[in-house]
Design a protein around this motif. Structure first.
Motif, PDB file in Angstrom:
ATOM      1  N   ASP A 139       1.089  -1.039  -0.016  1.00 36.74           N
ATOM      2  CA  ASP A 139       0.030  -0.254  -0.307  1.00 36.74           C
ATOM      3  C   ASP A 139       0.474   1.152  -0.028  1.00 36.74           C
ATOM      4  N   GLU A 140       0.278   2.339  -0.585  1.00 36.65           N
ATOM      5  CA  GLU A 140       1.338   3.685  -0.937  1.00 36.65           C
ATOM      6  C   GLU A 140       1.529   4.256   0.132  1.00 36.65           C
ATOM      7  N   GLU A 141       0.391   4.236   1.563  1.00 43.86           N
ATOM      8  CA  GLU A 141       0.268   4.865   2.595  1.00 43.86           C
ATOM      9  C   GLU A 141       0.478   4.414   3.813  1.00 43.86           C
ATOM     10  N   LEU A 142       1.893   3.112   3.511  1.00 48.69           N
ATOM     11  CA  LEU A 142       2.158   2.421   4.423  1.00 48.69           C
ATOM     12  C   LEU A 142       3.214   3.152   4.868  1.00 48.69           C
ATOM     13  N   LYS A 143       3.606   3.893   5.647  1.00 49.50           N
ATOM     14  CA  LYS A 143       4.738   4.914   6.256  1.00 49.50           C
ATOM     15  C   LYS A 143       5.633   4.124   7.522  1.00 49.50           C
ATOM     16  N   TYR A 144       6.821   4.604   7.682  1.00 48.41           N
ATOM     17  CA  TYR A 144       8.067   4.473   8.543  1.00 48.41           C
ATOM     18  C   TYR A 144       7.304   5.498   9.805  1.00 48.41           C
ATOM     19  N   ALA A 145       7.812   4.691  10.630  1.00 48.51           N
ATOM     20  CA  ALA A 145       7.565   5.491  11.840  1.00 48.51           C
ATOM     21  C   ALA A 145       8.261   4.581  12.904  1.00 48.51           C
ATOM     22  N   VAL A 146       8.791   5.925  14.414  1.00 48.71           N
ATOM     23  CA  VAL A 146       9.069   5.319  15.332  1.00 48.71           C
ATOM     24  C   VAL A 146       9.190   5.789  17.044  1.00 48.71           C
ATOM     25  N   PHE A 147       8.651   4.203  17.609  1.00 56.21           N
ATOM     26  CA  PHE A 147       8.384   5.093  18.952  1.00 56.21           C
ATOM     27  C   PHE A 147       8.512   5.871  19.764  1.00 56.21           C
ATOM     28  N   ASN A 148       8.072   6.721  20.425  1.00 56.51           N
ATOM     29  CA  ASN A 148       8.519   8.489  21.237  1.00 56.51           C
ATOM     30  C   ASN A 148       7.719   8.507  22.425  1.00 56.51           C
ATOM     31  N   LYS A 149       7.374   7.327  23.136  1.00 59.62           N
ATOM     32  CA  LYS A 149       6.882   7.197  23.737  1.00 59.62           C
ATOM     33  C   LYS A 149       6.821   5.945  24.539  1.00 59.62           C
ATOM     34  N   ARG A 150       6.976   5.779  26.088  1.00 66.13           N
ATOM     35  CA  ARG A 150       6.402   4.234  26.627  1.00 66.13           C
ATOM     36  C   ARG A 150       4.919   4.222  26.261  1.00 66.13           C
ATOM     37  N   THR A 151       4.770   2.959  25.511  1.00 64.76           N
ATOM     38  CA  THR A 151       3.541   2.499  25.524  1.00 64.76           C
ATOM     39  C   THR A 151       3.006   1.172  26.041  1.00 64.76           C
ATOM     40  N   ILE A 152       1.784   0.431  26.207  1.00 62.76           N
ATOM     41  CA  ILE A 152       1.896  -1.027  26.970  1.00 62.76           C
ATOM     42  C   ILE A 152       2.304  -1.738  25.469  1.00 62.76           C
ATOM     43  N   VAL A 153       1.741  -1.148  24.360  1.00 65.47           N
ATOM     44  CA  VAL A 153       2.014  -1.371  22.931  1.00 65.47           C
ATOM     45  C   VAL A 153       3.635  -1.651  22.595  1.00 65.47           C
ATOM     46  N   LYS A 154       4.530  -0.804  22.666  1.00 65.36           N
ATOM     47  CA  LYS A 154       5.756  -0.885  22.671  1.00 65.36           C
ATOM     48  C   LYS A 154       6.054  -1.644  23.632  1.00 65.36           C
ATOM     49  N   GLU A 155       5.919  -2.222  25.193  1.00 67.13           N
ATOM     50  CA  GLU A 155       6.511  -3.316  26.525  1.00 67.13           C
ATOM     51  C   GLU A 155       5.776  -4.528  25.895  1.00 67.13           C
ATOM     52  N   VAL A 156       4.904  -3.848  25.610  1.00 69.38           N
ATOM     53  CA  VAL A 156       4.495  -6.733  25.317  1.00 69.38           C
ATOM     54  C   VAL A 156       5.389  -6.354  23.405  1.00 69.38           C
ATOM     55  N   THR A 157       5.127  -5.763  22.552  1.00 65.05           N
ATOM     56  CA  THR A 157       5.395  -6.136  20.946  1.00 65.05           C
ATOM     57  C   THR A 157       7.161  -6.724  22.150  1.00 65.05           C
ATOM     58  N   GLN A 158       7.765  -5.234  22.086  1.00 61.51           N
ATOM     59  CA  GLN A 158       8.806  -6.108  22.149  1.00 61.51           C
ATOM     60  C   GLN A 158       9.796  -7.008  23.252  1.00 61.51           C
ATOM     61  N   GLU A 159       9.031  -6.688  24.234  1.00 57.88           N
ATOM     62  CA  GLU A 159       9.295  -8.617  25.300  1.00 57.88           C
ATOM     63  C   GLU A 159       8.838  -9.668  24.183  1.00 57.88           C
ATOM     64  N   PHE A 160       7.758  -9.732  23.741  1.00 56.24           N
ATOM     65  CA  PHE A 160       7.176 -11.112  22.753  1.00 56.24           C
ATOM     66  C   PHE A 160       8.178 -10.914  21.029  1.00 56.24           C
ATOM     67  N   LEU A 161       9.618 -10.376  20.540  1.00 61.62           N
ATOM     68  CA  LEU A 161      10.728  -9.826  19.540  1.00 61.62           C
ATOM     69  C   LEU A 161      11.448 -10.634  20.317  1.00 61.62           C
ATOM     70  N   ASN A 162      11.512 -10.116  22.090  1.00 60.62           N
ATOM     71  CA  ASN A 162      12.890  -9.982  21.906  1.00 60.62           C
ATOM     72  C   ASN A 162      12.949 -12.102  23.339  1.00 60.62           C
ATOM     73  N   GLY A 163      12.003 -12.481  23.326  1.00 60.20           N
ATOM     74  CA  GLY A 163      11.257 -13.386  23.638  1.00 60.20           C
ATOM     75  C   GLY A 163      11.808 -13.295  25.561  1.00 60.20           C
ATOM     76  N   ASP A 164      11.577 -12.505  25.388  1.00 60.05           N
ATOM     77  CA  ASP A 164      11.189 -12.582  26.803  1.00 60.05           C
ATOM     78  C   ASP A 164       9.699 -12.685  27.852  1.00 60.05           C
ATOM     79  N   ASN A 165       8.748 -12.275  26.406  1.00 59.92           N
ATOM     80  CA  ASN A 165       7.755 -13.171  27.252  1.00 59.92           C
ATOM     81  C   ASN A 165       6.870 -13.668  25.516  1.00 59.92           C
ATOM     82  N   PRO A 166       7.050 -15.409  25.360  1.00 59.78           N
ATOM     83  CA  PRO A 166       6.665 -15.989  23.780  1.00 59.78           C
ATOM     84  C   PRO A 166       5.636 -16.145  23.769  1.00 59.78           C
ATOM     85  N   ASP A 167       4.114 -15.892  25.328  1.00 61.31           N
ATOM     86  CA  ASP A 167       3.195 -16.046  25.163  1.00 61.31           C
ATOM     87  C   ASP A 167       2.417 -15.350  24.042  1.00 61.31           C
TER      88      ASP A 167
END
Length: 345
Positions: free
Chosen positions: A51-79
């Motif tokens: 999709d041409e509307e697909l954009k790049y982005a960077v996290f700019n603050k601490r959110t639940i979404v950032k925390e839980v996705t990073q825990e999973f992707l880094n293997g800290d929470n495999p559930d």
């Protein structure tokens, strides 16, 4: 621009978020990825990544979404189920605080790509479908068509909101690929807001090569329309020169481009550079060659408001089939040559 072509779906789960309910309906099982379901999800992933509307982005603050996705992707929470449920709860919480956010099924997918693993969040807003309903009346069969308001978008439809999150690493240009389309509506506040990017994900959009290339094309065309609406000859020269640069160069310097196009027209040079700056164009633009290959394949011309012409790029540049003749008064003739066959549509 990272174009994702190699996608393998590892896990997927879907949750029901109905803003008329008090709680989200959270799935406790992963989806069975049989052939039909796998193809359905894969089509949505492919359409979203392309999709041409697909954009790049960077996290700019601490959110639940950032925390839980990073825990999973880094293997800290495999559930995977627990992570997906938390992502659904966070979306549902936003929906309850803003009644204009439409109900949806939230699909969370864990995928492998040529650029590494990603966790995808697909907000699948409901679409109205119709199905048949069979009734038995006095031992007779009656069949009607009835609306089904909670249908999922089909594989051929584009999602309005989704995100693909990478593991965060040092010196990373971006860690999210996101689509956040907003349909303008006077009656629905949600469609003018950016809750998905700002509140849910907590990220900032950053420009990528495709964004900059698109903006250059859009800006140059807008300037040409505004400044050369009564001079088709000069407008064609400007458009052709810019297309030539887009095809042959890897980067474009705005100042050098304007100097080459307008040469001894200082007012045009100043006007174009000031307009480009106002539209957010950097002085040096790295071109997205893959996007340009697709974008420049066909030329669409709107001629004097009442003629539409679609021409293959190769034909447009073939003087034996299509020619621009300059009349010397600012007008041009467009000549289609050696027509052997044509049809009406």
């Amino acid at each position: 621009m990272e174009y994702i072509n190699d996608i393998s779906i590892m896990e997927a789960v879907i949750h029901i978020l109905d803003n008329n309910g008090d709680e989200p309906i959270l799935n406790q099982y992963k989806m069975e990825l049989n052939e039909d379901i796998y193809k359905f999800i894969l089509k949505h992933l492919q359409k979203s990544f392309n999709d041409e509307e697909l954009k790049y982005a960077v996290f700019n603050k601490r959110t639940i979404v950032k925390e839980v996705t990073q825990e999973f992707l880094n293997g800290d929470n495999p559930d995977f189920i627990a992570v997906s449920q938390e992502l659904a709860r966070q979306m549902f919480s936003l929906m309850k605080s803003n009644v204009n956010i439409p109900s949806c099924d939230l699909m969370v997918v864990y995928i492998s790509t040529e650029y590494g693993p990603m966790l995808g969040i697909l907000k699948m807003d409901y679409v109205k479908n119709f199905t048949h309903q069979i009734d038995f009346v006095d031992d007779k069969i009656g069949i009607n068509i009835v609306p089904h308001a909670a249908g999922l978008p089909g594989g051929g439809q584009r999602l309005q909101k989704c995100a693909f999150i990478k593991p965060i690493r040092e010196d990373q240009e971006f860690n999210i690929m996101v689509i956040d389309k907003q349909t303008k509506s006077k009656d629905k506040e949600e469609y003018g807001s950016n809750y998905f990017i700002s509140n849910y994900l907590g990220c900032n959009i950053i420009a990528n090569e495709r964004d900059m290339t698109k903006n250059l094309i859009k800006t140059s065309e807008a300037w040409t329309r505004d400044n050369m609406s009564e001079n088709a000859d000069r407008a064609e020269q400007v458009r052709s020169k810019i297309k030539e640069k887009l095809k042959t160069e890897e980067t474009i310097n705005i100042n050098e481009l304007t100097e080459e196009i307008f040469k001894e027209e200082p007012q045009a040079i100043q006007s174009f550079t000031e307009y480009a700056s106002a539209q957010g164009l950097d002085e040096e633009i790295t071109l997205d060659k893959q996007y340009l290959e697709k974008k420049l394949k066909r030329v669409r011309l709107k001629i004097d408001k009442d003629i539409d012409l679609y021409i293959n790029e190769e034909v447009y540049g073939d003087i034996n089939r299509f020619e621009i003749v300059r009349n010397g008064d600012g007008s041009i003739n467009m000549i289609i040559k050696h027509v052997i066959n044509y049809i009406e549509k």
